[in-house]
Each structure stands twice: as structure tokens, then as C-alpha cells.
Scaffold this active site. Sequence first.
Site, mmCIF file in Angstrom:
data_model
loop_
_atom_site.group_PDB
_atom_site.id
_atom_site.type_symbol
_atom_site.label_atom_id
_atom_site.label_comp_id
_atom_site.label_asym_id
_atom_site.label_seq_id
_atom_site.Cartn_x
_atom_site.Cartn_y
_atom_site.Cartn_z
ATOM 1 N N GLU A 154 46.812 34.161 44.470
ATOM 2 C CA GLU A 154 46.109 33.917 42.474
ATOM 3 C C GLU A 154 45.785 35.003 41.868
ATOM 4 O O GLU A 154 45.971 35.695 41.457
ATOM 5 C CB GLU A 154 45.438 33.295 42.313
ATOM 6 C CG GLU A 154 43.747 33.403 42.811
ATOM 7 C CD GLU A 154 43.509 32.721 44.338
ATOM 8 O OE1 GLU A 154 44.584 32.617 45.568
ATOM 9 O OE2 GLU A 154 42.479 33.045 44.709
ATOM 10 N N GLU B 40 40.694 38.967 50.794
ATOM 11 C CA GLU B 40 40.332 38.435 48.910
ATOM 12 C C GLU B 40 41.766 39.276 48.736
ATOM 13 O O GLU B 40 42.355 38.909 47.388
ATOM 14 C CB GLU B 40 39.329 38.906 48.247
ATOM 15 C CG GLU B 40 38.932 38.557 46.984
ATOM 16 C CD GLU B 40 37.884 39.389 46.527
ATOM 17 O OE1 GLU B 40 37.599 40.449 46.745
ATOM 18 O OE2 GLU B 40 37.057 38.620 45.562
ATOM 19 N N LYS C 32 36.889 41.156 52.219
ATOM 20 C CA LYS C 32 37.185 42.044 50.749
ATOM 21 C C LYS C 32 38.844 42.076 51.040
ATOM 22 O O LYS C 32 39.887 42.089 50.408
ATOM 23 C CB LYS C 32 36.993 43.017 50.191
ATOM 24 C CG LYS C 32 35.820 43.072 50.206
ATOM 25 C CD LYS C 32 35.628 42.625 48.396
ATOM 26 C CE LYS C 32 34.174 42.131 47.753
ATOM 27 N NZ LYS C 32 34.028 41.317 47.061
ATOM 28 N N CYS D 98 25.547 42.187 51.238
ATOM 29 C CA CYS D 98 26.347 43.149 50.867
ATOM 30 C C CYS D 98 26.320 44.307 51.559
ATOM 31 O O CYS D 98 26.898 44.727 52.669
ATOM 32 C CB CYS D 98 27.544 43.978 49.981
ATOM 33 S SG CYS D 98 28.183 43.009 48.792
ATOM 34 N N CYS E 27 31.645 36.525 43.417
ATOM 35 C CA CYS E 27 31.653 37.505 43.607
ATOM 36 C C CYS E 27 32.181 37.788 45.801
ATOM 37 O O CYS E 27 32.823 38.441 45.499
ATOM 38 C CB CYS E 27 31.380 39.160 43.148
ATOM 39 S SG CYS E 27 29.421 38.345 42.781
ATOM 40 N N SER F 144 31.940 30.383 39.439
ATOM 41 C CA SER F 144 32.147 30.725 37.984
ATOM 42 C C SER F 144 33.549 31.137 38.478
ATOM 43 O O SER F 144 33.894 32.112 39.286
ATOM 44 C CB SER F 144 31.640 32.479 37.882
ATOM 45 O OG SER F 144 31.954 33.646 37.006
ATOM 46 N N GLU G 153 30.063 36.864 33.370
ATOM 47 C CA GLU G 153 28.881 35.886 34.362
ATOM 48 C C GLU G 153 28.275 35.049 33.324
ATOM 49 O O GLU G 153 27.949 33.682 32.918
ATOM 50 C CB GLU G 153 28.888 36.359 35.624
ATOM 51 C CG GLU G 153 29.851 35.527 37.202
ATOM 52 C CD GLU G 153 29.229 36.384 37.867
ATOM 53 O OE1 GLU G 153 29.701 35.927 38.658
ATOM 54 O OE2 GLU G 153 27.613 36.710 38.506
ATOM 55 N N GLU H 245 29.573 33.090 30.644
ATOM 56 C CA GLU H 245 29.878 31.960 31.284
ATOM 57 C C GLU H 245 28.562 31.298 31.608
ATOM 58 O O GLU H 245 28.937 29.919 30.812
ATOM 59 C CB GLU H 245 30.681 32.401 32.239
ATOM 60 C CG GLU H 245 31.563 30.962 32.317
ATOM 61 C CD GLU H 245 32.228 31.256 33.935
ATOM 62 O OE1 GLU H 245 32.544 32.086 34.630
ATOM 63 O OE2 GLU H 245 32.863 30.037 34.679
HETATM 64 FE FE1 HC0 Z 1 29.568 42.930 47.523
HETATM 65 FE FE2 HC0 Z 1 30.796 43.300 45.449
HETATM 66 S S1 HC0 Z 1 28.600 43.216 45.293
HETATM 67 S S2 HC0 Z 1 30.127 41.686 47.362
HETATM 68 O O1 HC0 Z 1 27.832 42.293 47.785
HETATM 69 O O2 HC0 Z 1 29.793 41.058 43.360
HETATM 70 O O3 HC0 Z 1 31.688 43.994 49.251
HETATM 71 O O4 HC0 Z 1 28.201 46.328 47.900
HETATM 72 O O5 HC0 Z 1 31.234 45.354 45.983
HETATM 73 O O6 HC0 Z 1 33.611 43.006 44.468
HETATM 74 O O7 HC0 Z 1 30.045 44.592 43.020
HETATM 75 C C1 HC0 Z 1 30.850 43.466 48.748
HETATM 76 C C2 HC0 Z 1 28.886 45.389 48.157
HETATM 77 C C3 HC0 Z 1 30.898 44.125 46.131
HETATM 78 C C4 HC0 Z 1 32.163 43.074 44.675
HETATM 79 C C5 HC0 Z 1 30.191 44.324 43.705
HETATM 80 C C6 HC0 Z 1 30.558 41.459 43.837
#
Ligand code: HC0
Length: 578
Positions: A374, A369, A366, A511, A307, A327, A287, A290
Site C-alpha cells: 500500500e 515497511e 523499516k 528506536c 509510526c 492512526s 496525528e 486526528e
Molecule cells: Fe524511529 Fe520514527 S522515531 S520510528 O523510533 O515515528 O526507526 O529514530 O525514524 O519513521 O521520526 C525509527 C527513530 C524514526 C519514523 C521518526 C517515527
Amino acid sequence: MIHIRINDQELKVPEGITVVEAAHEAGVKIPTLCHLDLHDIKMVNQTASCRVCMVELVDASGNRNRLVPACVTKAHEGMAVRTDTIRAITARRMAVELLLSNHPNECFTCPKNLECELQSLAEELNVREIRWEGERMDYPKDLSSDAIVKDSNKCIYCRRCETMCNEVQTCGILSGIGRGFEAFVGPAFNIPMVESSCTYCGQCVQVCPTAALTEAYHVDKVWEAINDPDKHVIVQTAPAIRVALGELFGMEPGTIVTGKMVTALKRMGFDAVFDTDFGADLTIMEEASELIYRIQNNKTLPILTSCCPAWVKFIEHQFPELLEVPSTCKSPHIMFGTIAKTYYAEKNGIDPDNIVVVSIMPCIAKKAEAKRPELTKDEHNNVDIVVTTRELGAMIKEAGIEFVNLPESEYDRPLGETTGASVIFGTTGGVIEAAVRTAYEWMTGEELKNVEFEQLRGMDGFKKATVRVGDKDLRIGIASGLGNARELLEEIREGKDKYDAIEIMACPGGCIAGGGQPYHHGNYEIVKKRQEAIYQEDRNKKLRKSHENPEILKLYKEYLGEPFGEVAHRLLHTHFEE
Ligand code: HC0
Ligand code: SF4
């Protein structure tokens, strides 16, 4: 200030306060259920639908003459309230009894067993029988998504989820459907969740008092993988898990349990215990590269971190015209999965088909995800199973591991070597701070002495800051919570403010307050303690900049080549669609 009386106490309280709040100041707890006041994120659910907070008003002659719901009744000068009369207690108990009269009787097997606010209230209010058997709902469970399970039979129509989804997250997915016994909250026309524009942020799950909304449960898949002798099962833990998992075992919020968690995972039988933070350090390499590439080549700015999968879904559904802004980096845990099934597999002579990657995440989105087309088109390119912090807690208990007394252990290497920069990913502002630590040194060629950027920190949902990098001012925007994200994206679309880099996290606070974290039951002090612990964990680290992680540097040298180069692009980047 006004003067009121609660039971036998005379009080002076601010004007405009509700009876529930005034009683709290007097040390009197009035039970509530639908009511939820999350002032840290500006959410108040005041539907007064459950009637669990009934109190009696006393008139000037001392007569108790009226029952009112305390959560929406404002205190006024000279008001007298009794919370402890037989009439008030009976009314509160009856309200819970009526809710139970058409609630499924399956507490033993319910995913919210011992975490359910309705169950706790029944206990607290001494409900010992249900005198009226009500009509039961019989809706099928909505299992359409990989992330969220909706069980409308358990909906008590408190509408907390609706307020969260519509007012805080501005997603507009949930609203009241039906009348009377058949009423519940769901997507318009009760379409399956997967067909709605739900982002799977899971904030509705965090505030649901019962099990009407829960995460899809994937614990059994993990046990199956661990017990399959042909599989090499790798686990990775997200940054935010280590500051919250302890709460499930009665530890103080904000206790850092990294070492105990690693020991527990090893005892559960995982073949290797690694850290998503390694993927986060890798993300920063990409990142930051980028960002610099876009600045130096006059490409689209701002760059947005990509993310958070709920945020990615939000921009796809709500701002498709801005899709060139995020990104192209995959999220850290997906990058990690890719590296586990390529570099790590090759290095250790393991057939990638036999590797199972399990992600422990504070996040419900997640789960969806990891199933995105893709990201799954190459079977060696992904994470296989995602479980939440709560599911991990359940597994540790099921395995009979006494978590609190565990000794500490270290993550395995090489994919467990990490820096402080990657830990702070777990809180709002952390990803951009980590990126700035690296971009600063790469853009100026100078050492960054103070790595802590106070202007990027704190629980505010929408922050704007400028960071001086050499002769350039980097303009940064940070939003957490999708309502704040909407505000920020509208500014960008309308050209109202200019930014170079932007971080968005779907959950208010980042998170640490994810939909899969231990239920905080509306207490944001818990989330703040988790945030402090994240910054402490960063300070505990010897290395605090991602580009100093020796195992990351080795990975580029041995396998990926240049950051943002051809191999890195093929393996670590993606695209967004809708
Ligand atoms: Fe998160 Fe992550 S920081 S989204 O908030 O970027 O779920 O803890 O694991 O993948 O590293 C959540 C937390 C993660 C990812 C990381 C990011
Ligand atoms: Fe709304 Fe998020 Fe719940 Fe989906 S997961 S219904 S977007 S609050």
C-alpha cells in the site's frame, strides 16, 4: 546475606545470587556466551547451553571436586569456588573450541567480523587451535525477507534470540529445531522468515552473539545510486541515529553527533541531506489533528501512534480486531519520502523518477515497511532504500572519512528544518509527548509554557499517565517492547482501562534501542545514555513544538492545505491490513 569464597576472596553476597554475579562483585570476570541478563527489560536467558562459564567447586576438605556452569549455579552459605584453575580454564577453552569446530570459518567476510562475541571469546580465552574438526551444517541462508537474514550455519544454539522473541516480544517466532550438530533456532518447521508472523523488530538480531541473525544489507544499493549521474539522491536521518552513530567510531555512548553526521553524508556524495525529524513534525500535525477530530466527533478512541512498523505488523498479526485503532498516518520517514517526491520535486524542477530517497534508520523493520504494497503502489510515494545506523557506520568507514575529527554542518533546507518535538520521537514516550505539546495549544488556544512532560518519560516498558489539557484529562498509555504492547492491547480489548491516546514502540526503550543500532551487547546503560542525549538534543533546539516549524507551515500553505485535509489525506495517510 551469605558468606562465600571466590578464589582467595571472602565475600558477603545476597542469597539467591548466581556464581557469575557473585564473582562480578569480587571483580572476577567469568566469561559467558549464551547467558544474558537484561534486567532493565526483565529478560534473563539462562539456558546454560554453551558451557563457557565453567568453574570448580571446592569441598570442605579443600578438594576441587566438581566443574559447574557458573551462570546457573546459585551461591550458598560456605560455598568455595575457584575460577582460575587449569581444569576450569581448560574446560572453558574447550567449550569455545567445540563451538568453533562446527562453525563456518569465514570471519574475514562475516557481517559480524569484530563484533562477534564468539570471536572475542576465542581471543579472550587464548584459543589457538581447533583440535577436532566437527560436522558442518550446510543450510542455505534465508534471504526471504527484506529485513532479516538468517544464517543457521552460524547458530550456536545459545537461544538468546528465542528468549527475546518469545518472552520479551511475545511473538513466538523462534524455537529450537533439530538435534546434535544439525540443531539451530528458527521459525516452526523452518519456514522462510517472510512466511512467519515475524514483525522484523530486530531484537533477536540485537542479542544474537554471532551472525546467525543479521539485517539485510543494502549498502551497495546506496553506493550505486550515489554514483549514478542521472539520480538526485536524498538522504534522511532518523531521530535516534544522532545519539548512537558515534559509538561505531569509539565515541562515548550518548554523544550527540548530528553535525558530524551531516558533514559525513555530504562528503559521501548525497545531493541533499535532510532530516526524518521534518517528517516527524509533519506526523504530529496530522496525528494531533486526528486525535482532536476523534475526540470532537466521538470517534474511536484511543488513537494509537502508527509510526513503528514492527508494532504495526504486530497488531495486524496478533490483534486484527483492533485495526481501526491505529492512526492512519504514514510513518515519518515514509511521509518524508512522499513530500520529497512531490513538493520538493516540483519546487526544484526534478523528475520524481530520478529522485532516490535513502532512509538511515535505527530499525530493521523499516526496510520491510518501505516495501509494503500500500506504500509502493504509487512509485512517487515512497522511500527507495533503507539502511541501518550500523550500515551507515560501515559506509563512512569505507569512504575513508575520519568521523571523530569532522567539522559540523547543518542539514539542507527546506526538509531539514526541525523542532525538539521531533527529536524525542527517538525514545519511548517521545511521540506522544510531541503530540501533546501541539494538541494542548490547539485544544486550549493557550501557550504551553513547560513542554517537558516528566510523567511520559523514562525507561519503564509500560507507563500510564494523565495529562490535563484545558478542561479535559487526556488518559495516555505508553508501551515499549511488544510484550508490554500485548498487555496494553489486551486491556483495551477487554475494556479494562480507558485511554485517549497510546504510543507503542516495538523495541524496549524505543528506536534508540532499535535492531539496527550499534550493538549494545546487553548493556542497557548505553541505551539510557542515548535517551538522555535525545532529551538534551530537544533542549538544544530553539523551537520545541512541531506546529511552530516554519517550513512545515509553509508546506501546508503552499501545497497541502489544511492538516488532516483532502490533500494531506491523499499523500500522508494509509491503511493497515492482513
Ligand atoms: Fe524511529 Fe520514527 S522515531 S520510528 O523510533 O515515528 O526507526 O529514530 O525514524 O519513521 O521520526 C525509527 C527513530 C524514526 C519514523 C521518526 C517515527
Ligand atoms: Fe521475533 Fe522480532 Fe526477531 Fe521477528 S525480528 S524473530 S519478531 S525478535
